[in-house]
Design an enzyme around this catalytic site. Structure first.
Site, short mmCIF file in Angstrom:
data_model
loop_
_atom_site.label_atom_id
_atom_site.label_comp_id
_atom_site.label_asym_id
_atom_site.label_seq_id
_atom_site.Cartn_x
_atom_site.Cartn_y
_atom_site.Cartn_z
N THR A 1 32.31 38.46 36.86
CA THR A 1 31.40 37.34 37.16
C THR A 1 31.76 36.65 38.47
O THR A 1 30.94 35.90 39.03
CB THR A 1 31.46 36.27 36.05
OG1 THR A 1 32.78 35.73 36.04
CG2 THR A 1 31.16 36.87 34.69
N ASP B 1 43.31 41.45 49.05
CA ASP B 1 43.66 40.45 48.02
C ASP B 1 44.90 39.70 48.47
O ASP B 1 46.00 40.25 48.51
CB ASP B 1 43.90 41.18 46.68
CG ASP B 1 44.11 40.19 45.56
OD1 ASP B 1 45.02 39.33 45.67
OD2 ASP B 1 43.36 40.23 44.57
#
Ligand code: PRP
Ligand code: URA
Length: 208
Positions: A107, A199
Protein backbone atom coordinates in the site's frame (compact mmCIF):
# COMPACT_ATOMS: atom_id res chain seq x y z
CA UNK A 1 5.92 26.59 1.85
CA UNK A 2 8.55 26.24 -0.90
CA UNK A 3 11.32 23.74 -0.10
CA UNK A 4 14.80 25.10 0.58
CA UNK A 5 17.21 23.18 -1.64
CA UNK A 6 20.95 23.23 -0.91
CA UNK A 7 22.56 24.42 -4.13
CA UNK A 8 26.20 23.52 -3.73
CA UNK A 9 28.74 21.74 -5.93
CA UNK A 10 30.30 19.80 -3.05
CA UNK A 11 26.86 18.46 -2.09
CA UNK A 12 26.22 17.46 -5.72
CA UNK A 13 29.52 15.60 -5.63
CA UNK A 14 28.62 13.83 -2.38
CA UNK A 15 25.18 12.93 -3.76
CA UNK A 16 26.83 11.34 -6.80
CA UNK A 17 28.87 9.12 -4.46
CA UNK A 18 25.90 7.91 -2.39
CA UNK A 19 23.66 7.41 -5.44
CA UNK A 20 26.26 5.07 -6.94
CA UNK A 21 25.27 1.48 -6.18
CA UNK A 22 28.94 0.52 -5.88
CA UNK A 23 29.43 2.75 -2.81
CA UNK A 24 29.70 0.64 0.35
CA UNK A 25 27.99 1.00 3.72
CA UNK A 26 30.82 2.85 5.51
CA UNK A 27 31.19 5.62 2.94
CA UNK A 28 27.43 5.83 2.41
CA UNK A 29 26.80 6.32 6.14
CA UNK A 30 29.58 8.90 6.48
CA UNK A 31 28.23 11.01 3.63
CA UNK A 32 24.64 10.86 4.92
CA UNK A 33 26.02 12.32 8.16
CA UNK A 34 28.00 15.02 6.34
CA UNK A 35 25.02 16.17 4.27
CA UNK A 36 22.84 16.11 7.39
CA UNK A 37 25.27 18.54 9.06
CA UNK A 38 25.07 20.89 6.09
CA UNK A 39 21.25 20.74 6.11
CA UNK A 40 21.38 21.53 9.83
CA UNK A 41 23.50 24.64 9.18
CA UNK A 42 20.91 25.80 6.64
CA UNK A 43 18.01 25.10 9.00
CA UNK A 44 19.78 27.13 11.71
CA UNK A 45 20.50 30.07 9.43
CA UNK A 46 18.06 32.42 11.19
CA UNK A 47 17.85 30.67 14.56
CA UNK A 48 17.19 32.86 17.58
CA UNK A 49 20.34 34.02 19.38
CA UNK A 50 20.94 35.52 22.80
CA UNK A 51 23.61 38.06 23.60
CA UNK A 52 26.35 36.87 25.98
CA UNK A 53 29.43 38.65 27.32
CA UNK A 54 32.62 36.73 26.65
CA UNK A 55 36.32 37.50 26.76
CA UNK A 56 38.46 36.71 23.75
CA UNK A 57 42.26 36.52 24.21
CA UNK A 58 42.23 40.14 23.00
CA UNK A 59 39.27 41.88 24.65
CA UNK A 60 35.77 41.64 26.08
CA UNK A 61 32.91 41.43 23.62
CA UNK A 62 29.20 40.82 23.36
CA UNK A 63 28.77 37.61 21.37
CA UNK A 64 25.65 35.72 20.25
CA UNK A 65 24.81 32.14 21.15
CA UNK A 66 22.02 29.62 20.50
CA UNK A 67 20.02 28.20 23.35
CA UNK A 68 20.78 24.57 22.44
CA UNK A 69 18.21 23.40 25.00
CA UNK A 70 15.33 24.65 22.91
CA UNK A 71 15.84 22.03 20.16
CA UNK A 72 14.90 18.41 19.69
CA UNK A 73 15.92 16.13 16.85
CA UNK A 74 13.50 13.43 15.80
CA UNK A 75 14.78 10.79 13.36
CA UNK A 76 12.19 8.58 11.65
CA UNK A 77 13.40 4.99 12.17
CA UNK A 78 15.34 3.46 10.73
CA UNK A 79 16.97 5.56 8.05
CA UNK A 80 16.60 8.90 9.87
CA UNK A 81 19.01 7.72 12.56
CA UNK A 82 21.71 7.76 9.87
CA UNK A 83 21.42 11.56 9.86
CA UNK A 84 21.41 11.99 13.62
CA UNK A 85 25.16 12.11 14.33
CA UNK A 86 25.52 14.83 11.72
CA UNK A 87 23.27 17.06 13.82
CA UNK A 88 24.43 16.04 17.31
CA UNK A 89 28.00 16.81 16.25
CA UNK A 90 27.08 20.48 15.84
CA UNK A 91 24.27 20.90 18.42
CA UNK A 92 25.25 18.38 21.10
CA UNK A 93 22.78 19.52 23.76
CA UNK A 94 19.60 18.99 21.76
CA UNK A 95 17.24 16.30 23.07
CA UNK A 96 16.29 13.37 20.85
CA UNK A 97 12.95 11.70 20.17
CA UNK A 98 12.26 8.70 17.94
CA UNK A 99 9.39 7.81 15.64
CA UNK A 100 9.27 4.26 14.28
CA UNK A 101 7.53 3.94 10.90
CA UNK A 102 7.89 1.53 8.02
CA UNK A 103 6.14 1.58 4.68
CA UNK A 104 3.82 -1.29 3.88
CA UNK A 105 5.36 -2.57 0.63
CA UNK A 106 2.02 -3.03 -1.12
CA UNK A 107 0.00 0.00 0.00
CA UNK A 108 3.08 2.26 0.56
CA UNK A 109 1.24 3.55 3.65
CA UNK A 110 3.37 4.12 6.77
CA UNK A 111 2.86 1.78 9.73
CA UNK A 112 3.70 3.12 13.19
CA UNK A 113 5.63 0.90 15.62
CA UNK A 114 7.36 3.29 18.04
CA UNK A 115 6.99 6.79 19.43
CA UNK A 116 9.07 8.26 22.26
CA UNK A 117 9.67 11.97 22.86
CA UNK A 118 11.45 14.07 25.46
CA UNK A 119 8.83 15.04 28.06
CA UNK A 120 9.02 18.77 27.29
CA UNK A 121 8.76 18.23 23.52
CA UNK A 122 5.94 20.78 23.10
CA UNK A 123 8.30 23.57 24.25
CA UNK A 124 11.02 22.71 21.76
CA UNK A 125 11.70 23.48 18.14
CA UNK A 126 11.68 20.08 16.49
CA UNK A 127 13.80 19.04 13.54
CA UNK A 128 12.55 15.82 11.92
CA UNK A 129 15.09 13.71 10.02
CA UNK A 130 14.56 11.25 7.20
CA UNK A 131 16.88 10.91 4.19
CA UNK A 132 14.03 10.03 1.78
CA UNK A 133 10.83 11.98 1.16
CA UNK A 134 9.09 9.73 -1.37
CA UNK A 135 5.26 9.67 -1.32
CA UNK A 136 5.44 11.88 1.77
CA UNK A 137 3.27 9.49 3.82
CA UNK A 138 5.90 8.89 6.53
CA UNK A 139 6.79 12.58 6.86
CA UNK A 140 3.14 13.64 7.06
CA UNK A 141 2.25 11.01 9.70
CA UNK A 142 5.36 11.76 11.80
CA UNK A 143 4.58 15.49 11.81
CA UNK A 144 0.91 14.84 12.63
CA UNK A 145 1.99 12.79 15.68
CA UNK A 146 4.26 15.62 16.85
CA UNK A 147 1.51 18.21 16.42
CA UNK A 148 -0.91 15.97 18.37
CA UNK A 149 1.72 16.06 21.12
CA UNK A 150 1.59 19.89 21.15
CA UNK A 151 4.69 20.69 19.08
CA UNK A 152 4.35 24.05 17.33
CA UNK A 153 7.62 24.62 15.48
CA UNK A 154 8.74 21.87 13.11
CA UNK A 155 11.33 21.66 10.34
CA UNK A 156 11.94 18.64 8.15
CA UNK A 157 15.34 17.66 6.75
CA UNK A 158 15.68 15.16 3.90
CA UNK A 159 18.57 14.26 1.63
CA UNK A 160 16.52 13.38 -1.49
CA UNK A 161 12.92 14.48 -2.07
CA UNK A 162 10.42 13.49 -4.76
CA UNK A 163 7.97 16.08 -6.16
CA UNK A 164 5.04 13.89 -4.96
CA UNK A 165 6.28 13.99 -1.34
CA UNK A 166 7.02 17.72 -1.47
CA UNK A 167 3.47 18.40 -2.70
CA UNK A 168 1.88 16.21 -0.05
CA UNK A 169 3.92 17.73 2.79
CA UNK A 170 3.09 21.28 1.67
CA UNK A 171 -0.60 20.40 1.34
CA UNK A 172 -1.06 18.73 4.76
CA UNK A 173 1.51 20.69 6.80
CA UNK A 174 2.00 24.05 5.04
CA UNK A 175 3.68 25.48 8.18
CA UNK A 176 6.58 22.98 8.06
CA UNK A 177 9.69 24.11 6.21
CA UNK A 178 11.43 21.41 4.20
CA UNK A 179 15.22 21.52 3.74
CA UNK A 180 16.55 19.08 1.17
CA UNK A 181 19.82 18.40 -0.62
CA UNK A 182 18.03 17.76 -3.93
CA UNK A 183 14.73 17.21 -5.68
CA UNK A 184 14.60 14.15 -7.91
CA UNK A 185 12.45 13.46 -10.97
CA UNK A 186 9.66 11.17 -9.79
CA UNK A 187 8.64 7.94 -8.08
CA UNK A 188 8.61 4.56 -9.83
CA UNK A 189 5.64 2.20 -9.67
CA UNK A 190 6.86 0.62 -6.41
CA UNK A 191 7.27 3.99 -4.67
CA UNK A 192 11.05 4.38 -4.98
CA UNK A 193 12.58 7.73 -5.86
CA UNK A 194 14.02 7.95 -9.41
CA UNK A 195 16.98 8.19 -9.83
CA UNK A 196 17.25 8.16 -6.00
CA UNK A 197 19.72 6.00 -4.14
CA UNK A 198 17.70 2.84 -3.48
CA UNK A 199 16.57 1.88 0.00
CA UNK A 200 18.26 4.31 2.37
CA UNK A 201 17.78 2.13 5.48
CA UNK A 202 19.28 -0.94 3.81
CA UNK A 203 22.24 1.07 2.50
CA UNK A 204 22.95 2.75 5.87
CA UNK A 205 22.70 -0.46 7.88
CA UNK A 206 23.94 -2.97 5.26
CA UNK A 207 20.81 -5.08 5.52
CA UNK A 208 20.65 -6.05 1.82
C1 PRP B 1 11.85 4.87 4.01
C2 PRP B 1 12.41 6.25 4.31
C3 PRP B 1 11.19 6.98 4.77
C4 PRP B 1 10.11 6.40 3.90
C5 PRP B 1 9.83 7.38 2.80
O1 PRP B 1 11.66 4.14 5.15
O2 PRP B 1 13.43 6.23 5.25
O3 PRP B 1 10.88 6.83 6.14
O4 PRP B 1 10.62 5.17 3.36
O5 PRP B 1 8.78 6.96 2.03
P1 PRP B 1 7.39 7.75 1.96
O6 PRP B 1 7.72 9.19 1.76
O7 PRP B 1 6.73 7.13 0.77
O8 PRP B 1 6.63 7.48 3.23
P2 PRP B 1 11.23 2.59 5.14
O9 PRP B 1 9.77 2.46 5.24
O10 PRP B 1 11.89 1.90 4.00
O11 PRP B 1 11.78 2.07 6.53
P3 PRP B 1 13.31 1.91 7.05
O12 PRP B 1 13.85 3.28 7.29
O13 PRP B 1 13.12 1.14 8.31
O14 PRP B 1 14.09 1.15 6.00
N1 URA C 1 12.44 4.90 0.84
C1 URA C 1 13.72 4.69 0.46
O1 URA C 1 14.56 4.28 1.26
N2 URA C 1 14.04 4.96 -0.82
C2 URA C 1 13.16 5.41 -1.70
O2 URA C 1 13.55 5.65 -2.87
C3 URA C 1 11.83 5.62 -1.31
C4 URA C 1 11.50 5.36 -0.02
Amino acid sequence: MEPIVLENSLIKHKLAVIRNKKTGTKEFREIIGEIATLLCYEAMKDAKLSKVKIETPICEMEAEMLDENQYAFVPILRAGTGMLDGLINVIPNAKIGHIGLYRNEETLKPVKYYYKMPKDIQNREVIVLDPMLATGGSAVDAITMLKEDGVKHIKFLSIISAPEGIRKLAEVHPDVQLYTACIDKSLNDVGYIVPGLGDAGDRIFGTK
